[in-house]
Design a protein around this motif. Structure first.
Motif, PDB file in Angstrom:
ATOM      1  N   GLU A 173       0.827  -1.209   0.000  1.00  0.00           N
ATOM      2  CA  GLU A 173       0.000   0.000   0.000  1.00  0.00           C
ATOM      3  C   GLU A 173       0.861   1.259   0.000  1.00  0.00           C
ATOM      4  O   GLU A 173       0.553   2.229  -0.703  1.00  0.00           O
ATOM      5  CB  GLU A 173      -0.975  -0.003   1.173  1.00  0.00           C
ATOM      6  CG  GLU A 173      -2.079  -1.039   1.034  1.00  0.00           C
ATOM      7  CD  GLU A 173      -2.807  -1.000  -0.311  1.00  0.00           C
ATOM      8  OE1 GLU A 173      -3.208   0.107  -0.751  1.00  0.00           O
ATOM      9  OE2 GLU A 173      -2.965  -2.075  -0.930  1.00  0.00           O
ATOM     10  N   GLU A 174       1.939   1.254   0.755  1.00  0.00           N
ATOM     11  CA  GLU A 174       2.862   2.399   0.774  1.00  0.00           C
ATOM     12  C   GLU A 174       3.456   2.621  -0.620  1.00  0.00           C
ATOM     13  O   GLU A 174       3.550   3.759  -1.096  1.00  0.00           O
ATOM     14  CB  GLU A 174       3.975   2.147   1.793  1.00  0.00           C
ATOM     15  CG  GLU A 174       4.994   3.253   1.879  1.00  0.00           C
ATOM     16  CD  GLU A 174       6.145   2.924   2.825  1.00  0.00           C
ATOM     17  OE1 GLU A 174       7.113   3.701   2.825  1.00  0.00           O
ATOM     18  OE2 GLU A 174       6.087   1.912   3.543  1.00  0.00           O
ATOM     19  N   THR A 175       3.835   1.541  -1.274  1.00  0.00           N
ATOM     20  CA  THR A 175       4.419   1.640  -2.616  1.00  0.00           C
ATOM     21  C   THR A 175       3.387   2.133  -3.629  1.00  0.00           C
ATOM     22  O   THR A 175       3.693   2.987  -4.469  1.00  0.00           O
ATOM     23  CB  THR A 175       4.994   0.273  -3.037  1.00  0.00           C
ATOM     24  OG1 THR A 175       5.939  -0.148  -2.051  1.00  0.00           O
ATOM     25  CG2 THR A 175       5.674   0.365  -4.387  1.00  0.00           C
ATOM     26  N   LYS A 176       2.171   1.634  -3.534  1.00  0.00           N
ATOM     27  CA  LYS A 176       1.109   2.119  -4.427  1.00  0.00           C
ATOM     28  C   LYS A 176       0.888   3.619  -4.221  1.00  0.00           C
ATOM     29  O   LYS A 176       0.661   4.354  -5.195  1.00  0.00           O
ATOM     30  CB  LYS A 176      -0.197   1.368  -4.167  1.00  0.00           C
ATOM     31  CG  LYS A 176      -0.233  -0.030  -4.731  1.00  0.00           C
ATOM     32  CD  LYS A 176      -1.591  -0.652  -4.409  1.00  0.00           C
ATOM     33  CE  LYS A 176      -1.779  -1.984  -5.024  1.00  0.00           C
ATOM     34  NZ  LYS A 176      -3.113  -2.550  -4.694  1.00  0.00           N
ATOM     35  N   ASN A 177       0.957   4.087  -2.988  1.00  0.00           N
ATOM     36  CA  ASN A 177       0.797   5.523  -2.712  1.00  0.00           C
ATOM     37  C   ASN A 177       1.915   6.345  -3.330  1.00  0.00           C
ATOM     38  O   ASN A 177       1.676   7.450  -3.832  1.00  0.00           O
ATOM     39  CB  ASN A 177       0.713   5.777  -1.206  1.00  0.00           C
ATOM     40  CG  ASN A 177      -0.611   5.342  -0.630  1.00  0.00           C
ATOM     41  OD1 ASN A 177      -1.620   5.281  -1.324  1.00  0.00           O
ATOM     42  ND2 ASN A 177      -0.620   5.020   0.652  1.00  0.00           N
ATOM     43  N   ILE A 178       3.127   5.818  -3.304  1.00  0.00           N
ATOM     44  CA  ILE A 178       4.256   6.516  -3.944  1.00  0.00           C
ATOM     45  C   ILE A 178       3.957   6.699  -5.429  1.00  0.00           C
ATOM     46  O   ILE A 178       4.091   7.796  -5.974  1.00  0.00           O
ATOM     47  CB  ILE A 178       5.573   5.731  -3.732  1.00  0.00           C
ATOM     48  CG1 ILE A 178       6.003   5.795  -2.266  1.00  0.00           C
ATOM     49  CG2 ILE A 178       6.680   6.266  -4.652  1.00  0.00           C
ATOM     50  CD1 ILE A 178       7.114   4.834  -1.898  1.00  0.00           C
ATOM     51  N   PHE A 179       3.543   5.623  -6.085  1.00  0.00           N
ATOM     52  CA  PHE A 179       3.236   5.693  -7.516  1.00  0.00           C
ATOM     53  C   PHE A 179       2.019   6.571  -7.790  1.00  0.00           C
ATOM     54  O   PHE A 179       2.008   7.327  -8.761  1.00  0.00           O
ATOM     55  CB  PHE A 179       3.026   4.296  -8.092  1.00  0.00           C
ATOM     56  CG  PHE A 179       4.285   3.491  -8.241  1.00  0.00           C
ATOM     57  CD1 PHE A 179       5.379   3.982  -8.940  1.00  0.00           C
ATOM     58  CD2 PHE A 179       4.381   2.233  -7.680  1.00  0.00           C
ATOM     59  CE1 PHE A 179       6.542   3.246  -9.083  1.00  0.00           C
ATOM     60  CE2 PHE A 179       5.535   1.477  -7.822  1.00  0.00           C
ATOM     61  CZ  PHE A 179       6.618   1.980  -8.519  1.00  0.00           C
ATOM     62  N   SER A 180       1.005   6.490  -6.952  1.00  0.00           N
ATOM     63  CA  SER A 180      -0.208   7.299  -7.139  1.00  0.00           C
ATOM     64  C   SER A 180       0.087   8.792  -7.036  1.00  0.00           C
ATOM     65  O   SER A 180      -0.526   9.602  -7.737  1.00  0.00           O
ATOM     66  CB  SER A 180      -1.272   6.916  -6.107  1.00  0.00           C
ATOM     67  OG  SER A 180      -1.720   5.616  -6.348  1.00  0.00           O
ATOM     68  N   THR A 181       1.016   9.153  -6.181  1.00  0.00           N
ATOM     69  CA  THR A 181       1.417  10.556  -6.035  1.00  0.00           C
ATOM     70  C   THR A 181       2.191  11.027  -7.262  1.00  0.00           C
ATOM     71  O   THR A 181       2.029  12.152  -7.718  1.00  0.00           O
ATOM     72  CB  THR A 181       2.281  10.725  -4.769  1.00  0.00           C
ATOM     73  OG1 THR A 181       1.518  10.312  -3.638  1.00  0.00           O
ATOM     74  CG2 THR A 181       2.722  12.165  -4.587  1.00  0.00           C
ATOM     75  N   LEU A 182       3.010  10.156  -7.803  1.00  0.00           N
ATOM     76  CA  LEU A 182       3.857  10.496  -8.945  1.00  0.00           C
ATOM     77  C   LEU A 182       3.086  10.530 -10.270  1.00  0.00           C
ATOM     78  O   LEU A 182       3.379  11.351 -11.143  1.00  0.00           O
ATOM     79  CB  LEU A 182       4.991   9.481  -9.023  1.00  0.00           C
ATOM     80  CG  LEU A 182       6.153   9.754  -9.942  1.00  0.00           C
ATOM     81  CD1 LEU A 182       6.812  11.082  -9.600  1.00  0.00           C
ATOM     82  CD2 LEU A 182       7.161   8.626  -9.860  1.00  0.00           C
ATOM     83  N   LEU A 183       2.095   9.672 -10.419  1.00  0.00           N
ATOM     84  CA  LEU A 183       1.397   9.516 -11.693  1.00  0.00           C
ATOM     85  C   LEU A 183       0.847  10.810 -12.283  1.00  0.00           C
ATOM     86  O   LEU A 183       1.101  11.099 -13.463  1.00  0.00           O
ATOM     87  CB  LEU A 183       0.289   8.471 -11.549  1.00  0.00           C
ATOM     88  CG  LEU A 183      -0.448   8.102 -12.838  1.00  0.00           C
ATOM     89  CD1 LEU A 183       0.498   7.457 -13.836  1.00  0.00           C
ATOM     90  CD2 LEU A 183      -1.611   7.180 -12.526  1.00  0.00           C
ATOM     91  N   PRO A 184       0.120  11.651 -11.541  1.00  0.00           N
ATOM     92  CA  PRO A 184      -0.416  12.882 -12.149  1.00  0.00           C
ATOM     93  C   PRO A 184       0.677  13.824 -12.648  1.00  0.00           C
ATOM     94  O   PRO A 184       0.492  14.526 -13.641  1.00  0.00           O
ATOM     95  CB  PRO A 184      -1.217  13.539 -11.021  1.00  0.00           C
ATOM     96  CG  PRO A 184      -1.395  12.507  -9.980  1.00  0.00           C
ATOM     97  CD  PRO A 184      -0.312  11.499 -10.145  1.00  0.00           C
ATOM     98  N   ILE A 185       1.811  13.812 -11.987  1.00  0.00           N
ATOM     99  CA  ILE A 185       2.940  14.661 -12.402  1.00  0.00           C
ATOM    100  C   ILE A 185       3.504  14.161 -13.725  1.00  0.00           C
ATOM    101  O   ILE A 185       3.733  14.928 -14.655  1.00  0.00           O
ATOM    102  CB  ILE A 185       4.029  14.687 -11.304  1.00  0.00           C
ATOM    103  CG1 ILE A 185       3.458  15.264 -10.008  1.00  0.00           C
ATOM    104  CG2 ILE A 185       5.256  15.465 -11.767  1.00  0.00           C
ATOM    105  CD1 ILE A 185       4.321  15.028  -8.788  1.00  0.00           C
ATOM    106  N   VAL A 186       3.704  12.856 -13.808  1.00  0.00           N
ATOM    107  CA  VAL A 186       4.271  12.257 -15.019  1.00  0.00           C
ATOM    108  C   VAL A 186       3.336  12.458 -16.207  1.00  0.00           C
ATOM    109  O   VAL A 186       3.776  12.768 -17.316  1.00  0.00           O
ATOM    110  CB  VAL A 186       4.565  10.761 -14.797  1.00  0.00           C
ATOM    111  CG1 VAL A 186       4.991  10.087 -16.102  1.00  0.00           C
ATOM    112  CG2 VAL A 186       5.629  10.580 -13.730  1.00  0.00           C
ATOM    113  N   LEU A 187       2.046  12.323 -15.992  1.00  0.00           N
ATOM    114  CA  LEU A 187       1.086  12.462 -17.094  1.00  0.00           C
ATOM    115  C   LEU A 187       1.054  13.872 -17.674  1.00  0.00           C
ATOM    116  O   LEU A 187       0.589  14.064 -18.801  1.00  0.00           O
ATOM    117  CB  LEU A 187      -0.310  12.052 -16.629  1.00  0.00           C
ATOM    118  CG  LEU A 187      -0.498  10.550 -16.407  1.00  0.00           C
ATOM    119  CD1 LEU A 187      -1.831  10.267 -15.732  1.00  0.00           C
ATOM    120  CD2 LEU A 187      -0.368   9.784 -17.716  1.00  0.00           C
ATOM    121  N   LYS A 188       1.586  14.851 -16.942  1.00  0.00           N
ATOM    122  CA  LYS A 188       1.651  16.231 -17.445  1.00  0.00           C
ATOM    123  C   LYS A 188       2.933  16.510 -18.231  1.00  0.00           C
ATOM    124  O   LYS A 188       3.075  17.576 -18.827  1.00  0.00           O
ATOM    125  CB  LYS A 188       1.546  17.220 -16.281  1.00  0.00           C
ATOM    126  CG  LYS A 188       0.170  17.220 -15.640  1.00  0.00           C
ATOM    127  CD  LYS A 188       0.123  18.184 -14.481  1.00  0.00           C
ATOM    128  CE  LYS A 188      -1.235  18.103 -13.795  1.00  0.00           C
ATOM    129  NZ  LYS A 188      -1.289  18.921 -12.583  1.00  0.00           N
TER     130      LYS A 188
END
Length: 98
Positions: free
Chosen positions: A20-35
């Motif tokens: 869950e901690e790792t998924k949160n790391i990726f979830s936080t990063l995803l919107p930034i990368v998509l921009k």
């Protein structure tokens, strides 16, 4: 890469106790990368029956766009953020369109 785009699968085998901690790391990063310029898509998925196996399907408009992505401070920081959380090294598979 027939159409000039870069298609990738990035696979992460995550220790169950930090999933869950790792998924949160990726979830936080995803919107930034998509921009990012040149990031056309990034889908975060897991494998049915193996929830700690995270698989990202990524599309970049070019190799240059992917190099830009890899050079970003937040992408560089990801290695440190994942330290001790993976069961094995990340696997990247380059795909070809047809």
């Amino acid at each position: 890469m027939k159409d000039g785009k870069l298609y990738l699968l990035a696979e992460f085998s995550v220790k169950p106790e930090v999933l869950e901690e790792t998924k949160n790391i990726f979830s936080t990063l995803l919107p930034i990368v998509l921009k990012e310029p040149g990031c056309e898509a990034m889908y975060t998925t897991s494998i049915e029956g193996a929830p700690n196996k995270l698989v990202f399907f990524e599309i970049f408009s070019s190799e240059e766009a992917h190099r830009f992505h890899m050079a970003q401070p937040y992408t560089q920081k990801l290695g440190a953020d994942l330290e001790g959380k993976l069961l094995e090294p990340m696997k990247i598979t380059k795909l070809n369109s047809f």
